[in-house]
Design a protein around this motif. Structure first.
Motif, PDB file in Angstrom:
ATOM      1  N   SER A   1       7.885   1.980   0.889  1.00 15.55           N
ATOM      2  CA  SER A   1       7.622   1.943   2.200  1.00 15.55           C
ATOM      3  C   SER A   1       6.393   2.097   2.772  1.00 15.55           C
ATOM      4  CB  SER A   1       8.445   2.798   2.935  1.00 15.55           C
ATOM      5  OG  SER A   1       9.769   3.091   2.840  1.00 15.55           O
ATOM      6  N   PRO A   2       5.423   0.907   2.591  1.00 16.71           N
ATOM      7  CA  PRO A   2       3.945   0.795   2.623  1.00 16.71           C
ATOM      8  C   PRO A   2       3.613   0.726   4.199  1.00 16.71           C
ATOM      9  CG  PRO A   2       4.683  -0.948   2.048  1.00 16.71           C
ATOM     10  CD  PRO A   2       5.777  -0.120   1.714  1.00 16.71           C
ATOM     11  N   TYR A   3       4.542   0.744   5.160  1.00 13.80           N
ATOM     12  CA  TYR A   3       4.327   0.782   6.581  1.00 13.80           C
ATOM     13  C   TYR A   3       5.099   1.782   7.128  1.00 13.80           C
ATOM     14  CZ  TYR A   3       1.508  -3.221   5.002  1.00 13.80           C
ATOM     15  OH  TYR A   3       0.741  -4.052   4.579  1.00 13.80           O
ATOM     16  N   SER A   4       4.724   2.088   8.412  1.00 12.81           N
ATOM     17  CA  SER A   4       5.579   3.124   9.309  1.00 12.81           C
ATOM     18  C   SER A   4       5.109   2.503  10.570  1.00 12.81           C
ATOM     19  CB  SER A   4       5.433   4.604   8.976  1.00 12.81           C
ATOM     20  OG  SER A   4       4.241   5.071   9.285  1.00 12.81           O
ATOM     21  N   LEU A   5       6.007   3.157  11.708  1.00  9.79           N
ATOM     22  CA  LEU A   5       5.710   2.943  13.227  1.00  9.79           C
ATOM     23  C   LEU A   5       5.506   4.332  13.844  1.00  9.79           C
ATOM     24  CD1 LEU A   5       5.614   0.319  15.113  1.00  9.79           C
ATOM     25  CD2 LEU A   5       7.752   1.075  15.735  1.00  9.79           C
ATOM     26  N   VAL A   6       4.435   4.674  14.562  1.00  9.07           N
ATOM     27  CA  VAL A   6       4.146   5.696  15.142  1.00  9.07           C
ATOM     28  C   VAL A   6       3.640   5.600  16.538  1.00  9.07           C
ATOM     29  CG1 VAL A   6       3.094   6.858  12.917  1.00  9.07           C
ATOM     30  CG2 VAL A   6       1.457   5.652  14.014  1.00  9.07           C
ATOM     31  N   SER A   7       4.111   6.381  17.134  1.00  5.15           N
ATOM     32  CA  SER A   7       3.635   6.446  18.647  1.00  5.15           C
ATOM     33  C   SER A   7       2.577   7.432  19.001  1.00  5.15           C
ATOM     34  CB  SER A   7       5.046   6.964  19.537  1.00  5.15           C
ATOM     35  OG  SER A   7       5.453   8.208  18.877  1.00  5.15           O
ATOM     36  N   ARG A   8       1.266   6.468  18.829  1.00  3.92           N
ATOM     37  CA  ARG A   8       0.011   7.239  18.787  1.00  3.92           C
ATOM     38  C   ARG A   8      -1.046   6.976  20.011  1.00  3.92           C
ATOM     39  NH1 ARG A   8      -1.607   9.916  14.339  1.00  3.92           N
ATOM     40  NH2 ARG A   8      -0.043  10.595  12.848  1.00  3.92           N
ATOM     41  N   LEU A   9      -0.440   5.968  20.682  1.00  5.50           N
ATOM     42  CA  LEU A   9      -1.180   5.728  21.708  1.00  5.50           C
ATOM     43  C   LEU A   9      -0.362   5.419  23.105  1.00  5.50           C
ATOM     44  CD1 LEU A   9      -4.105   4.260  22.554  1.00  5.50           C
ATOM     45  CD2 LEU A   9      -3.162   1.986  22.007  1.00  5.50           C
TER      46      LEU A   9
END
Length: 398
Positions: free
Chosen positions: A118-126
């Motif tokens: 899983s080289p990518y993830s989605l983050v709520s950082r902005l």
């Protein structure tokens, strides 16, 4: 729009400069909350003009993040950890997105550098600085719970996502002993949260996967199944639950079960990059079971989504080799090596297919490079075994 960087840190003097350099001309203020550093973290932060605040570690990431958040003054807040770097290519679209008056949160794609899967993830950082937006959960702290409540109360707000990689995260390259200590602390924090929220699918996913990493397979599976049984409208969490179950069954060579959960994961309506782990692992199952045409198709899809995925090129090369399509296999081994020059197995298998097409001098060079890489990586037995096998075949190595 004024943008604030918000961070919590402890003993991050080595990582912090690269992180702060990546936002130097992007953010209007840097807020750093130190939770007990014994190195030069504070001095490094101050060199970059950060406003540094301090508090004892509260044994709860959400408490620390909310404390740091209180010191921000910008219209928008960007949250980074010290082992993360904002990617320069994303900056123009980021700056444009925060100008939209109706957008509350902008989700960002994070590249998990060094992650085996899983080289990518989605983050709520902005997100827009709003008094109702707070972090929750003692581990894997996030704003999503408060955002969900706010959007229900004020439905005019919109959630957006930037296309492209926004953050590079190198935390997966941490020392193994430190990781074990990290796992123990994480389990303790998440177990406390689970006791109060026994049917939370997100914590079921994170804690279930952690149990499996720590060797408690049965408890991990039970928790992941519990998460799937809960009514859940978040496709990203549903993906994770299925992905983790697919991985645990794949590790046990229960391929039918593994394939079922990987397929369920892939069906989730999330960004294609976020599905790469399940797609690649399903391709590997097909490859190992001899379903080479299906494996090739899946690997080709994976590489269309991310042409830089090294292991994707390598495994497609292996599949093509087994199909006797040697010229195509050479191309993908070479692409894997171009992306990762010290990929010993790619050099070795490149040598094998070069022999198949009659390019013996090039094959010997590939084998020599494989031996060199194995030796550099302290895989001395593998290097010596390859050397002996080649000698037995009559190849003279320099």
């Amino acid at each position: 729009m004024k943008l604030s960087l918000c961070m919590i840190v402890k003993d991050e003097a080595e990582n912090l400069p690269k992180c702060l350099e990546s936002v130097r001309n992007v953010v209007d203020e840097i807020i750093v909350l130190d939770t007990g550093s014994s190195d030069d973290t504070i001095a490094v932060a101050e060199l970059f003009g950060a406003h540094v605040h301090q508090m004892p570690w509260p044994h709860d990431f959400s408490i620390a993040r909310n404390q740091a958040l209180q010191h921000t003054t910008g219209d928008w807040v960007l949250v980074l950890d010290a082992d993360e770097v904002l990617q320069p290519e994303i900056i123009p679209s980021l700056q444009g997105a925060i100008q939209h008056e109706q957008i509350l949160v902008i989700n960002l794609i994070r590249h998990e550098v060094g992650a085996a899967q899983s080289p990518y993830s989605l983050v709520s950082r902005l997100f827009r600085r709003h008094p109702a937006i707070q972090f929750s959960r003692p581990y894997h702290a996030m704003i999503d719970d408060s955002v969900e409540a706010l959007v229900k109360a004020e439905p005019h707000w919109q959630i957006a996502q930037l296309e492209g990689i926004a953050i590079a995260h190198t935390g997966y390259q941490a020392d193994v002993i430190q990781q074990q200590d990290k796992f123990t602390k994480a389990r303790s924090m998440m177990e406390s949260f689970l006791a109060q929220h026994p049917d939370d699918p997100y914590v079921c996913s994170k804690l279930g996967a952690l149990y499996i990493q720590m060797g408690d397979r049965d408890t991990g599976i039970q928790l992941l199944q519990r998460g799937l049984n809960v009514k859940n409208n978040d496709p990203a969490t549903t993906y994770e639950l299925n992905y983790h179950l697919g991985s645990v069954y794949a590790a046990a060579q229960e391929n039918n079960q593994a394939a079922h959960y990987y397929q369920q994961a892939i069906r989730q309506p999330i960004d294609a990059k976020l599905k790469l782990g399940a797609m690649h692992n399903l391709a590997s199952l097909m490859q190992n079971s001899g379903e080479l045409v299906m494996a090739e198709g899946l690997y080709q899809q994976v590489l269309q989504i991310d042409p830089t995925l090294v292991v994707g090129h390598y495994n497609l090369g292996m599949t093509l080799k087994h199909m006797s399509r040697f010229t195509e296999a050479i191309t993908h081994y070479q692409q894997a090596i171009q992306l990762q020059p010290d990929y010993a197995a790619a050099h070795q298998n490149l040598g094998v297919v070069l022999i198949k097409v009659g390019k013996v001098p090039e094959a010997i060079a590939a084998f020599q490079q494989a031996i060199h890489c194995y030796e550099q990586q302290q895989q001395l037995e593998t290097a010596e075994q390859l050397r002996q096998n080649l000698a037995a075949m009559g190849f003279q190595l320099t």
